[in-house]
Design a protein around this motif. Structure first.
Motif, PDB file in Angstrom:
ATOM      1  N   ALA A  17      39.746  41.326  29.999  1.00  0.00           N
ATOM      2  CA  ALA A  17      39.062  41.854  28.809  1.00  0.00           C
ATOM      3  C   ALA A  17      38.472  40.716  27.980  1.00  0.00           C
ATOM      4  N   ALA A  18      39.210  39.619  27.872  1.00  0.00           N
ATOM      5  CA  ALA A  18      38.745  38.468  27.067  1.00  0.00           C
ATOM      6  C   ALA A  18      37.533  37.780  27.683  1.00  0.00           C
ATOM      7  N   SER A  19      37.255  38.024  28.947  1.00  0.00           N
ATOM      8  CA  SER A  19      36.063  37.423  29.542  1.00  0.00           C
ATOM      9  C   SER A  19      34.795  38.130  29.077  1.00  0.00           C
ATOM     10  N   TYR A  20      34.943  39.358  28.587  1.00  0.00           N
ATOM     11  CA  TYR A  20      33.788  40.115  28.078  1.00  0.00           C
ATOM     12  C   TYR A  20      33.798  40.210  26.556  1.00  0.00           C
ATOM     13  N   ILE A  21      34.973  40.199  25.957  1.00  0.00           N
ATOM     14  CA  ILE A  21      35.100  40.228  24.501  1.00  0.00           C
ATOM     15  C   ILE A  21      35.526  38.816  24.116  1.00  0.00           C
ATOM     16  N   ARG A  22      34.543  37.961  23.992  1.00  0.00           N
ATOM     17  CA  ARG A  22      34.795  36.527  23.943  1.00  0.00           C
ATOM     18  C   ARG A  22      35.198  36.039  22.552  1.00  0.00           C
ATOM     19  N   GLY A  23      36.311  35.344  22.535  1.00  0.00           N
ATOM     20  CA  GLY A  23      36.827  34.740  21.320  1.00  0.00           C
ATOM     21  C   GLY A  23      37.478  33.418  21.666  1.00  0.00           C
ATOM     22  N   ARG A  24      38.586  33.126  21.018  1.00  0.00           N
ATOM     23  CA  ARG A  24      39.261  31.851  21.257  1.00  0.00           C
ATOM     24  C   ARG A  24      39.936  31.800  22.628  1.00  0.00           C
ATOM     25  N   ILE A  25      40.359  32.948  23.131  1.00  0.00           N
ATOM     26  CA  ILE A  25      40.935  32.968  24.484  1.00  0.00           C
ATOM     27  C   ILE A  25      39.883  32.475  25.469  1.00  0.00           C
ATOM     28  N   TYR A  26      38.682  32.993  25.342  1.00  0.00           N
ATOM     29  CA  TYR A  26      37.583  32.580  26.221  1.00  0.00           C
ATOM     30  C   TYR A  26      37.290  31.086  26.049  1.00  0.00           C
ATOM     31  N   THR A  27      37.205  30.636  24.804  1.00  0.00           N
ATOM     32  CA  THR A  27      36.896  29.229  24.535  1.00  0.00           C
ATOM     33  C   THR A  27      37.960  28.311  25.127  1.00  0.00           C
ATOM     34  N   LYS A  28      39.213  28.701  24.993  1.00  0.00           N
ATOM     35  CA  LYS A  28      40.320  27.864  25.481  1.00  0.00           C
ATOM     36  C   LYS A  28      40.359  27.825  27.013  1.00  0.00           C
ATOM     37  N   LEU A  29      40.217  28.992  27.649  1.00  0.00           N
ATOM     38  CA  LEU A  29      40.343  29.055  29.109  1.00  0.00           C
ATOM     39  C   LEU A  29      39.034  28.802  29.845  1.00  0.00           C
ATOM     40  N   LYS A  30      37.916  29.013  29.197  1.00  0.00           N
ATOM     41  CA  LYS A  30      36.572  28.878  29.764  1.00  0.00           C
ATOM     42  C   LYS A  30      36.237  29.970  30.780  1.00  0.00           C
ATOM     43  N   HIS A  31      37.183  30.353  31.603  1.00  0.00           N
ATOM     44  CA  HIS A  31      36.948  31.375  32.626  1.00  0.00           C
ATOM     45  C   HIS A  31      38.144  32.325  32.715  1.00  0.00           C
ATOM     46  N   PRO A  32      38.358  33.121  31.658  1.00  0.00           N
ATOM     47  CA  PRO A  32      39.529  34.003  31.660  1.00  0.00           C
ATOM     48  C   PRO A  32      39.492  35.067  32.766  1.00  0.00           C
ATOM     49  N   MET A  33      38.291  35.443  33.238  1.00  0.00           N
ATOM     50  CA  MET A  33      38.218  36.409  34.346  1.00  0.00           C
ATOM     51  C   MET A  33      38.916  35.829  35.575  1.00  0.00           C
ATOM     52  N   LEU A  34      38.608  34.599  35.911  1.00  0.00           N
ATOM     53  CA  LEU A  34      39.233  33.973  37.075  1.00  0.00           C
ATOM     54  C   LEU A  34      40.724  33.784  36.864  1.00  0.00           C
ATOM     55  N   ALA A  35      41.129  33.426  35.647  1.00  0.00           N
ATOM     56  CA  ALA A  35      42.562  33.299  35.352  1.00  0.00           C
ATOM     57  C   ALA A  35      43.253  34.653  35.505  1.00  0.00           C
ATOM     58  N   GLY A  36      42.600  35.714  35.033  1.00  0.00           N
ATOM     59  CA  GLY A  36      43.161  37.056  35.174  1.00  0.00           C
ATOM     60  C   GLY A  36      43.264  37.488  36.624  1.00  0.00           C
ATOM     61  N   VAL A  37      42.241  37.194  37.421  1.00  0.00           N
ATOM     62  CA  VAL A  37      42.270  37.544  38.849  1.00  0.00           C
ATOM     63  C   VAL A  37      43.370  36.767  39.558  1.00  0.00           C
ATOM     64  N   LYS A  38      43.506  35.481  39.237  1.00  0.00           N
ATOM     65  CA  LYS A  38      44.564  34.675  39.861  1.00  0.00           C
ATOM     66  C   LYS A  38      45.943  35.237  39.516  1.00  0.00           C
ATOM     67  N   LEU A  39      46.142  35.597  38.256  1.00  0.00           N
ATOM     68  CA  LEU A  39      47.425  36.154  37.825  1.00  0.00           C
ATOM     69  C   LEU A  39      47.688  37.499  38.491  1.00  0.00           C
ATOM     70  N   TRP A  40      46.651  38.360  38.550  1.00  0.00           N
ATOM     71  CA  TRP A  40      46.760  39.668  39.210  1.00  0.00           C
ATOM     72  C   TRP A  40      47.131  39.507  40.680  1.00  0.00           C
ATOM     73  N   ALA A  41      46.435  38.619  41.369  1.00  0.00           N
ATOM     74  CA  ALA A  41      46.669  38.432  42.804  1.00  0.00           C
ATOM     75  C   ALA A  41      48.047  37.828  43.055  1.00  0.00           C
ATOM     76  N   ALA A  42      48.419  36.795  42.307  1.00  0.00           N
ATOM     77  CA  ALA A  42      49.727  36.158  42.490  1.00  0.00           C
ATOM     78  C   ALA A  42      50.849  37.147  42.195  1.00  0.00           C
ATOM     79  N   ALA A  43      50.685  37.941  41.144  1.00  0.00           N
ATOM     80  CA  ALA A  43      51.702  38.939  40.799  1.00  0.00           C
ATOM     81  C   ALA A  43      51.868  39.957  41.924  1.00  0.00           C
ATOM     82  N   HIS A  44      50.760  40.400  42.496  1.00  0.00           N
ATOM     83  CA  HIS A  44      50.837  41.386  43.578  1.00  0.00           C
ATOM     84  C   HIS A  44      51.377  40.771  44.877  1.00  0.00           C
ATOM     85  N   LEU A  45      51.176  39.483  45.067  1.00  0.00           N
ATOM     86  CA  LEU A  45      51.789  38.817  46.225  1.00  0.00           C
ATOM     87  C   LEU A  45      53.307  38.771  46.082  1.00  0.00           C
TER      88      LEU A  45
END
Length: 194
Positions: free
Chosen positions: A91-119
């Motif tokens: 969500a933060a990758s589209y509703i950009r605030g400080r989370i976006y600024t800090k991570l730069k690519h929160p979508m990729l961080a979210g996908v990595k977390l989603w995939a690792a969690a499901h593994l």
């Protein structure tokens, strides 16, 4: 059969996404097809890949399940907990605030977390291939972004803490919808309390 269809879908989906990481190749495709043609082709191939992934995985789950290992029950609870921040990051990758600024690519961080969690929660071959592919892709794409001159992301204005609060609220609502509606109804696997 389902596993092969899913793998074909993964090849199509990630194959077309690979074009995005190769900026010179992308520029040549855009030059020959136009921006609209590129986006239409990209969208159609991505959608076809996604349909094949979903159909193939569903068929595999129904007819060809192959256990590799049995995750401890605690891992399923860890997955439940990790999914909330994963959805908030998306969500933060589209509703950009400080989370976006800090991570730069929160979508990729979210996908990595989603995939690792499901593994963690799934020990069958199809899940390992599916979620492992998404994890590998997200890691590759994040590394490739460090070598690109442009981010490739759409120009969405960046706000402040207010946008972060909205992203968290949207993430919580999306998480609840995924946990209580999508996952049990569409995937056929209950999430919370299992």
């Amino acid at each position: 059969m389902g596993l092969l269809v899913m793998i074909l879908g993964l090849v199509l989906f990630f194959g077309i996404h690979l074009v995005t990481t190769q900026r010179d190749l992308r520029a040549r495709v855009v030059a020959s097809t136009g921006e609209g043609g590129y986006k239409a082709g990209y969208g159609l191939i991505s959608l076809l890949g996604l349909v094949l992934i979903v159909w193939g995985f569903a068929d595999y789950r129904a007819t060809g399940w192959i256990d590799v290992w049995t995750p401890p029950t605690a891992f399923k609870h860890i997955t439940d907990a990790l999914m909330l921040p994963a959805v908030i990051l998306v969500a933060a990758s589209y509703i950009r605030g400080r989370i976006y600024t800090k991570l730069k690519h929160p979508m990729l961080a979210g996908v990595k977390l989603w995939a690792a969690a499901h593994l963690l929660a799934n020990g069958d071959l199809g899940s390992i291939i599916l979620f492992g592919s998404f994890l590998a892709w997200a890691v590759f794409d994040r590394i490739s972004l460090k070598h690109r001159a442009d981010s490739g992301a759409p120009p969405i204005p960046v706000g402040g803490v207010g946008n972060d609060l909205i992203a968290v609220a949207v993430g919580i609502v999306a998480y609840l919808a995924l946990a209580f509606v999508f996952h049990p109804v569409v995937i056929g696997v209950p999430v919370i309390g299992v």
